[in-house]
Design an enzyme around this catalytic site. Structure first.
Site, PDB file in Angstrom:
ATOM      1  N   GLY B 188     -46.065   3.549  97.347  1.00 34.12           N
ATOM      2  CA  GLY B 188     -46.243   4.861  97.937  1.00 34.12           C
ATOM      3  C   GLY B 188     -47.296   5.691  97.230  1.00 34.12           C
ATOM      4  N   SER B 214     -45.571  -8.965  95.944  1.00 35.46           N
ATOM      5  CA  SER B 214     -45.776  -8.983  97.392  1.00 35.46           C
ATOM      6  C   SER B 214     -47.176  -8.515  97.715  1.00 35.46           C
ATOM      7  CB  SER B 214     -44.816  -8.016  98.096  1.00 35.46           C
ATOM      8  OG  SER B 214     -43.615  -7.927  97.422  1.00 35.46           O
ATOM      9  N   ARG B 215     -47.535  -8.752  98.948  1.00 33.95           N
ATOM     10  CA  ARG B 215     -48.726  -8.103  99.478  1.00 33.95           C
ATOM     11  C   ARG B 215     -48.311  -6.721  99.973  1.00 33.95           C
ATOM     12  NH1 ARG B 215     -52.650 -11.854  99.461  1.00 33.95           N
ATOM     13  NH2 ARG B 215     -52.060 -14.043  99.695  1.00 33.95           N
ATOM     14  N   THR B 218     -47.144  -1.030 103.678  1.00 35.93           N
ATOM     15  CA  THR B 218     -47.821   0.048 104.394  1.00 35.93           C
ATOM     16  C   THR B 218     -48.936   0.645 103.538  1.00 35.93           C
ATOM     17  OG1 THR B 218     -46.249   1.665 103.539  1.00 35.93           O
ATOM     18  CG2 THR B 218     -45.716   0.648 105.641  1.00 35.93           C
ATOM     19  N   SER B 219     -49.173   0.068 102.369  1.00 36.09           N
ATOM     20  CA  SER B 219     -50.150   0.630 101.444  1.00 36.09           C
ATOM     21  C   SER B 219     -51.486  -0.097 101.566  1.00 36.09           C
ATOM     22  CB  SER B 219     -49.626   0.493 100.018  1.00 36.09           C
ATOM     23  OG  SER B 219     -49.713  -0.860  99.601  1.00 36.09           O
ATOM     24  N   THR B 223     -49.697  -5.643  94.650  1.00 36.43           N
ATOM     25  CA  THR B 223     -50.173  -6.287  93.419  1.00 36.43           C
ATOM     26  C   THR B 223     -50.764  -7.664  93.715  1.00 36.43           C
ATOM     27  OG1 THR B 223     -48.650  -5.044  92.024  1.00 36.43           O
ATOM     28  CG2 THR B 223     -49.455  -7.128  91.151  1.00 36.43           C
ATOM     29  N   ASP B 276     -40.227   2.182 106.274  1.00 32.45           N
ATOM     30  CA  ASP B 276     -39.532   1.747 105.063  1.00 32.45           C
ATOM     31  C   ASP B 276     -38.114   2.281 105.103  1.00 32.45           C
ATOM     32  OD1 ASP B 276     -41.774   0.526 103.645  1.00 32.45           O
ATOM     33  OD2 ASP B 276     -42.571   2.562 103.577  1.00 32.45           O
ATOM     34  N   SER B 284     -35.146  -6.141  99.678  1.00 29.84           N
ATOM     35  CA  SER B 284     -36.424  -6.831  99.564  1.00 29.84           C
ATOM     36  C   SER B 284     -36.784  -7.063  98.101  1.00 29.84           C
ATOM     37  CB  SER B 284     -37.500  -5.989 100.260  1.00 29.84           C
ATOM     38  OG  SER B 284     -38.784  -6.467  99.966  1.00 29.84           O
ATOM     39  N   LYS B 308     -43.768   7.662  98.503  1.00 29.12           N
ATOM     40  CA  LYS B 308     -42.708   7.070  99.326  1.00 29.12           C
ATOM     41  C   LYS B 308     -41.390   7.790  99.060  1.00 29.12           C
ATOM     42  CE  LYS B 308     -43.183   2.708 100.229  1.00 29.12           C
ATOM     43  NZ  LYS B 308     -43.230   1.242 100.042  1.00 29.12           N
TER      44      LYS B 308
END
Lengths: 512, 512
Positions: B188, B214-215, B218-219, B223, B276, B284, B308
């Site tokens: 976020g 993760s990929r 919504t950003s 990483t 989210d 998750s 977020k």
């Protein structure tokens, strides 16, 4: 650094031209645009597979999902469209097509806000309905909106605003009488096809009742699906006016009239999700009625353990919501509770239900009496509600219209005016589903029956569905036919039969 | 009538064989199967466009959406598949393909029950996750599930069950140490790329920290997206074990490991919806950590008006939920509140963030100090939480690891072990966004910045994003650059610039 840079405002949508080549791929209502992965517009705009883009030919445009072609199907200077998109854009080989970034969907903020439990104001709901009706939402967005709005998550004010927003995003019909009758069933009860009979009785008794119906959402047939078996239902507004002028009534599909078009989009996704909600149901029904010009609407609500409405509390909630929203929108509704414990008539599915409707209208000796009795009761109440007769005199008036043949002649006249009356077809593939033991029919699960009829192909295959052979309380012997599956394809028959065997819809209890 | 009829049980799925012909159409992760509209299987099974079907080649199968071809692209004896489906089924020209009815998704009842406000039991959640991980859900079903589960609609027990169900539908990693550290940011906050620095410091200080990331959801970057700029991240489980054996750490993409694979599917649709939810977020994050073998997980939660998590109450709710679910699943978490009022570092987007990370690790004089300070703080807390040092001694230990060059050497070693360290690329297209007047930076809207960076192409285009030039409290003059847009395509640059101009993310207040 320099001011000049930020002042050279870039256009929101830049575009590139490519030439249309038909590929003939049918994706139903999900519009797809095909581009070669090496085409200039993909590189310049950064499009990838599944990007939502705006496709324009001349003055027509729509939003589509991008698929990328890596083979010789298309050159980098060509573009193709799914057949539905071709039709809407009237694309011809060699047409210049512009593909640009899809719209920024600001209204999705409202969908997310709703999912997070906030209430939406009128402007938010209008913006969402506007984008939905214009085809700007992907199905996942619509699924999110529908899910966020189920189960009392919309308050009264929101439901009124949603209803008005749905009316405002479409066309409206107007009539030159003080009272315009209408009738609707919330559904959930397979075979409950009273509408054509009620319309015929009401119109034969002097009411104006320009009926526009929907296709099925989660059921094996909607009234429009069933009527289409007998006569054309996809009429233009001008043709509907002619039919109503000639007969005082119509029995058409509302979807062809662009009445509350957002509802048509929502309904398709609701169907895939098999998801219904009070607010959505009320807004869907009332927006169609208001747009169709109705002033007095009778709503038939079957209540039963496996119907759409299962409990009295649900009925009361729905009645209250329906009455309030209608009043806020300036029309009157009469919510009528009916028995929802088992299917009505014998047929389930468009052609089988059409057969039942014809038998009742023609007063055939073998006609399903439950369908006749229910239709008479509803038509009687509608005549009273619309002040066509004194209170209490409705049922007798309805019976007279039916038994005199006036209702049947009116029905014939309506069908003739719509383009001609035709006979229902019959299924090639059939399978009897039999009782596993002796006993009494103690329970009929309408949802499982509806699901089975859909697996057999209804409503897309008109002749598919179920022909019931028993009702609650009937005594049966082992091996007796409970119902017969009808299908147009052997695979569908097998699929439905396998489902019916593993999910028995009819419970046979101990014999007394 | 006869018993024989109902006893001749039909197979649940009948099938027909057709021959594979490649068409090279890329539909990303939405599998599509193409059949000619006149092919026998369509008629026999009653398939129409958009029917969900099961496609089988040899022992491999998947669920796909049917598109019908009405042209000569395919003969009635041929079938084609979207490229993603081709790859999974390893289809080659001439292969025999079986197309049959898609599975009856009984687990969708649970999705509908959830939408209607009911609680789901463990079996229902397992069934849903199982079908999701197997690719049986269409995106509309996933959208409905995600929407039904947002905003506290899942209780604690459901969240625990969902987490376990997600772990159980995938692979798991196991390590031979009592304490396995992990670190996660709920996101976020654009540019908040502390993870690679914290991992390098922690591993350089002796912790085992096999990090799987993760990929972006919504950003503009996750990483894994950022690390991929510098080194391969899609490693097999075996290769990850080698990297961890060699360096005590990894910085890989979890998606390649099939850890909690249902989560990967859910995340893609959540991304399209920009949706989210607490429960989904906790399930998750924790399912990935549990599957990756972590015992001690630090969770960085930035709190700010456009992050977020926006309020202390939300943080406390999330901390409580995260701690309870972790405990129920047998691991420990430390939830750390950080400042979420503005972006961290200067870069927003994979390559620009990678540049910032390298500058901090290499102790460059111009390195963003806010990113360094935050990384040191988090690494210190993690070292204390994992009992690598006495309470209060963590930050000093972290600073030593950074300033001595040990963390940078560890980072180099990790990247080398993963396949080699490479330099970030740079964007060809850039545009400065300038201040409209003199004043003070009083507010930075992280959501609008993130949206702008995504419109510029991040994270799909590694070099795309935003390079910030100001922070809260900075004094600026009219025409000063607030930030620079970076893009790989001119169309994306123009689109992002137009959005940024109409939705200003940075407020310039009156000068003091």
């Amino acid at each position: 650094m320099s001011e000049a840079v930020s002042e050279s405002a870039a256009p929101v949508e830049s575009s590139h031209d490519v030439l249309f080549k038909p590929l003939g791929i049918d994706t139903w209502r999900e519009h797809v645009v095909y581009l070669h992965r090496d085409c200039a517009v993909c590189h310049a705009e950064g499009f990838t597979a599944q990007t939502r883009v705006t496709v324009t030919i001349g003055t027509r445009s729509l939003v589509a999902t991008l698929n990328l072609v890596g083979s010789a199907l298309l050159s980098p200077l060509q573009v193709s469209l799914s057949t539905g998109a071709c039709n809407i854009l009237q694309a011809r080989e060699g047409d210049i097509v512009r593909v640009s970034h899809g719209p920024t969907l600001d209204s999705l903020r409202g969908v997310r806000a709703k999912a997070y439990g906030h209430h939406l104001d009128r402007a938010q709901l209008c913006a969402i309905m506007h984008d939905v009706a214009a085809g700007r939402y992907a199905d996942v967005h619509i699924a999110a909106f529908l899910t966020a709005c189920v189960h009392g998550k919309m308050n009264l004010r929101e439901t009124v605003d949603l209803t008005r927003a749905m009316v405002e995003t479409g066309e409206t019909l107007r009539w030159d009488r003080a009272i315009i009758a209408d009738k609707h069933c919330v559904g959930g009860l397979p075979g409950n096809r009273t509408t054509p009979i009620v319309v015929a009785i009401a119109a034969a008794s002097g009411l104006m009742i320009p009926k526009t119906s929907s296709r099925a959402i989660t059921s094996p047939a909607g009234t429009a699906d069933m009527m289409e078996v007998l006569t054309p239902v996809a009429l233009s507004a001008g043709r509907v006016r002619e039919v109503v002028a000639a007969t005082g009534a119509s029995l058409v599909w509302g979807g062809a009239l662009s009445l509350s078009p957002a509802d048509d989009v929502l309904i398709q996704v609701a169907r895939a999700l098999e998801l219904d909600s009070d607010a959505q149901m009320v807004a869907s029904i009332l927006s169609k009625k208001i747009a169709a010009g109705a002033t007095h609407v009778l709503i038939d609500v079957p209540v039963g353990p496996s119907a759409k409405i299962r409990q009295e509390a649900d009925l009361n909630r729905l009645r209250k919501l329906m009455t309030h929203v209608a009043a806020a929108c300036g029309i009157r509704v009469l919510v009528v509770r009916t028995d929802g414990t088992q299917p009505v008539g014998r047929g389930i599915g468009p052609a089988l239900e059409a057969r039942d409707v014809l038998e009742v209208l023609q007063c055939k000796p073998g006609a399903p009496q439950d369908l006749r009795a229910r239709s008479v009761m509803l038509a009687g109440l509608l005549l009273e509600f619309c002040e066509s007769c004194p209170e209490g005199a409705g049922p007798a008036l309805a019976v007279r219209a039916l038994d005199s043949g006036a209702a049947w002649r009116k029905f014939e006249a309506i069908c003739e005016a719509q383009g001609g009356l035709r006979a229902p077809g019959e299924a090639v593939f059939r399978q009897d589903m039999t009782s596993p033991n002796d006993g009494i029919v103690t329970e009929i699960d309408c949802r499982l029956l509806a699901r089975t009829a859909r697996l057999a192909g209804a409503p897309e295959r008109q002749v598919a569905g179920i022909d019931m052979n028993v009702r609650l309380g009937d005594a049966v012997r082992r091996g007796d036919t409970l119902y017969t599956l009808h299908a147009q394809a052997s695979g569908e028959l097998a699929y439905a039969a396998a489902y019916a065997t593993s999910h028995p819809a009819i419970r046979i209890g101990e014999p007394r």
